[in-house]
Design a protein around this motif. Sequence first.
Motif, mmCIF file in Angstrom:
data_model
loop_
_atom_site.group_PDB
_atom_site.id
_atom_site.type_symbol
_atom_site.label_atom_id
_atom_site.label_comp_id
_atom_site.label_asym_id
_atom_site.label_seq_id
_atom_site.Cartn_x
_atom_site.Cartn_y
_atom_site.Cartn_z
ATOM 1 N N LEU A 15 7.614 3.840 -0.284
ATOM 2 C CA LEU A 15 8.127 5.209 -0.409
ATOM 3 C C LEU A 15 9.602 5.205 -0.821
ATOM 4 C CD1 LEU A 15 7.457 8.253 0.014
ATOM 5 C CD2 LEU A 15 8.649 8.030 2.169
ATOM 6 N N ILE A 16 10.361 4.260 -0.272
ATOM 7 C CA ILE A 16 11.766 4.133 -0.680
ATOM 8 C C ILE A 16 11.839 3.880 -2.184
ATOM 9 C CG2 ILE A 16 13.836 2.720 -0.450
ATOM 10 C CD1 ILE A 16 13.725 3.511 2.199
ATOM 11 N N ILE A 17 10.944 3.021 -2.651
ATOM 12 C CA ILE A 17 10.918 2.733 -4.089
ATOM 13 C C ILE A 17 10.608 4.023 -4.858
ATOM 14 C CG2 ILE A 17 9.706 1.457 -5.895
ATOM 15 C CD1 ILE A 17 9.334 -0.800 -3.881
ATOM 16 N N MET A 18 9.632 4.785 -4.363
ATOM 17 C CA MET A 18 9.278 6.038 -5.038
ATOM 18 C C MET A 18 10.448 7.021 -5.034
ATOM 19 S SD MET A 18 6.413 5.995 -6.442
ATOM 20 C CE MET A 18 6.079 7.716 -6.785
ATOM 21 N N THR A 19 11.156 7.120 -3.904
ATOM 22 C CA THR A 19 12.266 8.077 -3.872
ATOM 23 C C THR A 19 13.346 7.680 -4.871
ATOM 24 O OG1 THR A 19 13.442 6.925 -2.131
ATOM 25 C CG2 THR A 19 11.944 8.632 -1.428
ATOM 26 N N GLU A 32 0.816 -1.207 0.000
ATOM 27 C CA GLU A 32 0.000 0.000 0.000
ATOM 28 C C GLU A 32 0.855 1.264 0.000
ATOM 29 O OE1 GLU A 32 -3.019 0.269 -0.533
ATOM 30 O OE2 GLU A 32 -3.279 2.377 -0.041
ATOM 31 N N TYR A 33 0.520 2.184 -0.891
ATOM 32 C CA TYR A 33 1.280 3.432 -0.952
ATOM 33 C C TYR A 33 0.379 4.647 -0.707
ATOM 34 C CZ TYR A 33 4.101 7.236 -2.780
ATOM 35 O OH TYR A 33 4.779 8.411 -2.914
ATOM 36 N N GLY A 34 -0.649 4.748 -1.535
ATOM 37 C CA GLY A 34 -1.468 5.962 -1.561
ATOM 38 C C GLY A 34 -2.004 6.400 -0.216
ATOM 39 N N SER A 35 -2.574 5.465 0.549
ATOM 40 C CA SER A 35 -3.226 5.883 1.789
ATOM 41 C C SER A 35 -2.207 6.099 2.900
ATOM 42 C CB SER A 35 -4.259 4.847 2.215
ATOM 43 O OG SER A 35 -3.630 3.630 2.464
#
Lengths: 277, 358
Positions: free
Chosen positions: A232-236, A212-215
């Motif tokens: 989030l690490i993946i997103m960064t 889960e990311y969005g929430s």
Amino acid sequence: MEFTLKRKKKNTIIPGFSLTLGYAMLYLSIIVLLPLAMIVVNTLSLSWSEFIGIITHPRAVASYKLSFGSAFIAGLINVLFGTIIAWVLIRYDFPGKKIIDGLVDLPFALPTAVAGIALTTLYAPNGWIGQFFDFKISYTPLGIVIALTFIGLPFVVRTVQPILQNLSREVEEASASLGANRFQTLVKVILPELYPAMITGFSLAFSRALGEYGSVVFIAGNMPMKTEITPLIIMTKLEQYDYVGATAIAVVMLVGSFVALLIINFIQWRINRKFNY
Amino acid sequence: MKKKKRLLLFFGIISLLLLLTACGKEESSSNESSNNAGENKTTETSEAKKTVELLNVSYDPTRELYEEFNKAFAAHWKEKTGQEVTIQQSHGGSGKQARSVIDGIEADVVTLALAYDIDEIALTRQLLNEDWQKEFEYNSSPYTSTIVFLVRKGNPKNIKDWDDLTKKGISVITPNPKTSGGARWNYLAAWAFASRKYNGDEAKIKQFMKDLYSNVEVLDSGARGSTTTFVERGIGDVLIAWENEAFLSLKEFGEDEFEIVTPSLSILAEPPVAIVDKIVDKKGTREVAEAYLKYLYSDEGQEIAAKNFYRPRNEKVLEKYKDQFKDLELVTVEEFGGWQEAQKTHFADGGTFDEIYQ
């Protein structure tokens, strides 16, 4: 051990096995296997030591602990309260039951970002719920667990519900007439029937929470080493055009959740054997 | 034998699938901007270039600016050439936007938060020349901004400058430099201040940054997210923000709730603009795309930028909005050796930002 297609065809009464199997494989390949394969292919450009370096970075490790840990806790909470909700919905009649039954599905339908923003607003120190607590809820691991519980609830309720529905009252009556009290009936008669469904519900809620990311990203606070979730690490990493590093972490998530699901399935198998299904 | 055949078949299917997805990818990437591309084609044939469409891929806080600017440019272009122009806007985090251009969105122009993001488009896909930043005046940045503080009304914690942010008991809100372009400007501004204060003593600068970031309570993933955390959730004593974003909050939520504090030193944030060469050549929109970006430098364009709280480059317009923009010492990213260099030392994995949280 030579199975020829001909013999198989003779053995089945329903036609179209090879056609449907072929379709199933094709569909699964395009929708599931290929994307997953891309992740692995992407990471292959890393050397082994680079790969290890990325995935064992202290921040990444802290995020695995947080992500797996909070998903696990959220799964447990959901099993407990989801089962109770399913119980109430099946066993009792009350006005507005249909509405409550419908509400259970809401977390499925709601865009996760909306859920995240709503939860953050509620549990922020100046929010409707947050203001009654002396400690912070939003921007702490506690907030993360709340968000993950929210999105995982329907999975447990919806898997336990049909089993409860099919449970015959006669068995309970029999146990009562044999002298068992209500608690004994619950633990020895009802729950064993429900365990497999509860575990399935748990594993669904758990794996959903894991990615889960969005929430979560709104309520997490995103502090490195403390409240930084693995997605989030993946997103960064993506934000820095580090596609390979991002997929390396993704592989860890993939393998980790696969192992977790394997363990859960093993437990389920043991329980099934214990109660002789 | 049979096994071999089956294996062959299996690989055959897999390679076919790969081929299919490859085609699909190309198709979908052209689809995403088919709205303009498709319409372009039809108009070229039937109406002889009477209308033209541009796609401007930009970052979050420019939404209001470009809404106003696009209207002005459309009117200007119509008057000059008789051609209708419609401009589509796309907004999001600067890095994410650059990635979608890299992945195939057919943007005619990009107007992003960092030169680094446009560099990345130039380097990975060669959609534009590597020296794109020389194409327009002032490093291709028609407007600038800087980093200021937003504090609660009356400034209860008495925050005046960067070193107040490192004091114990101050709660700071700033986005994560790893995910937000704006946050990188914040970080570099604080670094520049510390560098002056400690005469470039790196150990002391790092300690300063450590103290500052240990006061950060929430690291949102984007600049807008941080603004929301500070303004609406009521968290933190000070928000480190884009100047235009701070003014916007003031405008939206009223001056009776917040104040802007301008530090003694900050960074000159130069959000750059660029034409995506390969795409405008393919679509045949170079002329209008060039005019579009040039118009940002015109008096009217500069005026619109100033009205949306961006610092105009044009001296005359700047003079007119003098009261709005306080004078302060501004360092540029050149002090950090340019964006590629700054990215490497500070924000890449293992850089100074990671050291803070070790």
